[in-house]
Motif scaffolding. Sequence first.
Motif, PDB file in Angstrom:
ATOM      1  N   ASP A 191      25.188  10.606  26.880  1.00  0.00           N
ATOM      2  CA  ASP A 191      26.622   9.866  27.170  1.00  0.00           C
ATOM      3  C   ASP A 191      26.941  11.187  27.166  1.00  0.00           C
ATOM      4  O   ASP A 191      28.434  10.884  26.788  1.00  0.00           O
ATOM      5  CB  ASP A 191      27.242   9.129  26.479  1.00  0.00           C
ATOM      6  N   ARG A 192      26.943  12.293  27.247  1.00  0.00           N
ATOM      7  CA  ARG A 192      27.595  13.710  26.677  1.00  0.00           C
ATOM      8  C   ARG A 192      27.957  14.350  28.330  1.00  0.00           C
ATOM      9  O   ARG A 192      26.259  15.320  28.202  1.00  0.00           O
ATOM     10  CB  ARG A 192      27.337  14.367  25.447  1.00  0.00           C
ATOM     11  N   VAL A 193      28.839  15.076  28.041  1.00  0.00           N
ATOM     12  CA  VAL A 193      28.444  15.706  29.373  1.00  0.00           C
ATOM     13  C   VAL A 193      28.703  17.591  28.873  1.00  0.00           C
ATOM     14  O   VAL A 193      28.847  18.066  27.921  1.00  0.00           O
ATOM     15  CB  VAL A 193      29.827  15.811  30.108  1.00  0.00           C
ATOM     16  N   CYS A 194      27.468  18.397  29.411  1.00  0.00           N
ATOM     17  CA  CYS A 194      26.961  19.648  28.686  1.00  0.00           C
ATOM     18  C   CYS A 194      26.653  20.738  30.195  1.00  0.00           C
ATOM     19  O   CYS A 194      26.732  20.296  31.090  1.00  0.00           O
ATOM     20  CB  CYS A 194      25.798  19.560  27.806  1.00  0.00           C
ATOM     21  N   MET A 332      31.210  14.130  36.484  1.00  0.00           N
ATOM     22  CA  MET A 332      30.603  13.257  35.275  1.00  0.00           C
ATOM     23  C   MET A 332      31.406  12.513  33.981  1.00  0.00           C
ATOM     24  O   MET A 332      31.169  11.699  33.467  1.00  0.00           O
ATOM     25  CB  MET A 332      29.600  14.307  34.765  1.00  0.00           C
ATOM     26  N   ALA A 333      32.457  13.366  33.717  1.00  0.00           N
ATOM     27  CA  ALA A 333      33.153  12.988  32.062  1.00  0.00           C
ATOM     28  C   ALA A 333      34.252  11.656  33.013  1.00  0.00           C
ATOM     29  O   ALA A 333      34.111  10.652  31.922  1.00  0.00           O
ATOM     30  CB  ALA A 333      34.707  14.049  31.819  1.00  0.00           C
ATOM     31  N   ARG A 334      34.657  12.348  34.016  1.00  0.00           N
ATOM     32  CA  ARG A 334      35.047  10.596  34.475  1.00  0.00           C
ATOM     33  C   ARG A 334      34.424   9.692  34.491  1.00  0.00           C
ATOM     34  O   ARG A 334      34.648   8.509  34.138  1.00  0.00           O
ATOM     35  CB  ARG A 334      35.303  11.032  36.195  1.00  0.00           C
ATOM     36  N   ARG A 335      32.839   9.485  34.994  1.00  0.00           N
ATOM     37  CA  ARG A 335      32.060   8.393  34.885  1.00  0.00           C
ATOM     38  C   ARG A 335      31.803   8.146  33.389  1.00  0.00           C
ATOM     39  O   ARG A 335      31.070   6.682  32.824  1.00  0.00           O
ATOM     40  CB  ARG A 335      30.509   8.927  35.621  1.00  0.00           C
ATOM     41  N   GLN A 336      32.045   8.834  32.991  1.00  0.00           N
ATOM     42  CA  GLN A 336      31.398   9.009  31.320  1.00  0.00           C
ATOM     43  C   GLN A 336      32.914   8.029  30.795  1.00  0.00           C
ATOM     44  O   GLN A 336      32.448   7.555  29.818  1.00  0.00           O
ATOM     45  CB  GLN A 336      31.926  10.569  30.785  1.00  0.00           C
ATOM     46  N   LEU A 337      33.750   8.517  31.226  1.00  0.00           N
ATOM     47  CA  LEU A 337      34.820   7.454  30.138  1.00  0.00           C
ATOM     48  C   LEU A 337      34.968   6.213  30.971  1.00  0.00           C
ATOM     49  O   LEU A 337      34.578   5.082  30.728  1.00  0.00           O
ATOM     50  CB  LEU A 337      36.027   8.188  30.798  1.00  0.00           C
ATOM     51  N   GLN A 338      34.114   5.777  32.545  1.00  0.00           N
ATOM     52  CA  GLN A 338      34.556   5.054  32.845  1.00  0.00           C
ATOM     53  C   GLN A 338      33.644   3.992  32.545  1.00  0.00           C
ATOM     54  O   GLN A 338      33.790   2.458  31.772  1.00  0.00           O
ATOM     55  CB  GLN A 338      34.468   4.403  34.634  1.00  0.00           C
TER      56      GLN A 338
END
Length: 353
Positions: A191-194, A332-338
């Motif tokens: 669940d992290r964007v790297c 990807m961060a948007r998907r992480q947030l969603q």
Amino acid sequence: MRNPEENYPFDHWWVIATSEELGQGQLLPRKVLGMDVVLFRQDDGTAAALVDRCSHRGLPLSMGALEGNRITCGYHGFQFDPTGTLVAVPTQPNCPRKGSVRAFPVVDKAPYIWIWTGDPALANADDVPVYPWLREPGWAWATERIHVAANYMLLKENVLDLTHFPFAHKSTLGAIDSYANYSPPPVLGDDRVCYRNEFLNQPLSPVYNDDLGLGDRLTDRVDEGVSVSPAVHIAKVSIRIKEPRPGEKAEYAFMFHHMTTPETPRSHHYWWAMARDYAVNDKAAAYFKSIAHVAFAEDKVILEAIQKRNDEAGPGANLQEVSVVADRAGLMARRQLQALLDAEDRRRAGGTV
């Protein structure tokens, strides 16, 4: 049902203040996630947070007085304890049963105070992170808050795409054009964007070289970043010298923090932090702030201009957004947030996560 403009999870730990700015005997008001909160310290120094509104006639409690562990409202003298319970009404012996105000779980892990803005039953203080380079000897660091009149995700995506450096930060972070020519493949894991960049046998940009004094010597630089959560982004720069001279280390580390806390859907609090494991001296904090005041002010102007333009667009503006390869981490961060928002909505609806 969630307001679609509220693109932030409430069941989450957010930075609300630095430990240093909340002094003993002080009432500190701050708006987070659309809620007005007042922070204060109890007699033993423990931080507490209540809704910043008296339940009687609505005066902000931050306009009152802190007396021991109680806040006394500055209008009619109603008193509230750290749990938000109404404990005294000057004109009568008993307190209305519905007179209490909401209290929030807070955790003070220097240098930050964190607040849980959702269901208190889900708050776990052990989930609040501790960063050794902001606490332990051997590191020099500084932190500061900037108010940005733009949605917090604009900044989250900004720090995940460093290709803006040569254009937005020509005089500071982006003096080397390598940022514009290479976009690392991001990874979504746990669940992290790297992301990870390697710049081999290249000169250093002034933000590092002005301090290290390596001249025109070439170094290997590795940039790594991780969007830990909607509240936290951490980046590390490793500078490696192949043939260190006397007094030099083989590798130097520079840490960046970007802590974002929504204020409203159109504004946020931004705590930056910088740390380094060399030149640990009294001048370090001033050096960090000299960088931040220029570079992050440039980001602030850009993000606020984007927010303003989006807000002012008429109904027929047809605001299209085109994404390119360099935007992969931000997407990807948007998907992480969603995913976090969807899970929270299911909990509220009584469904399974």
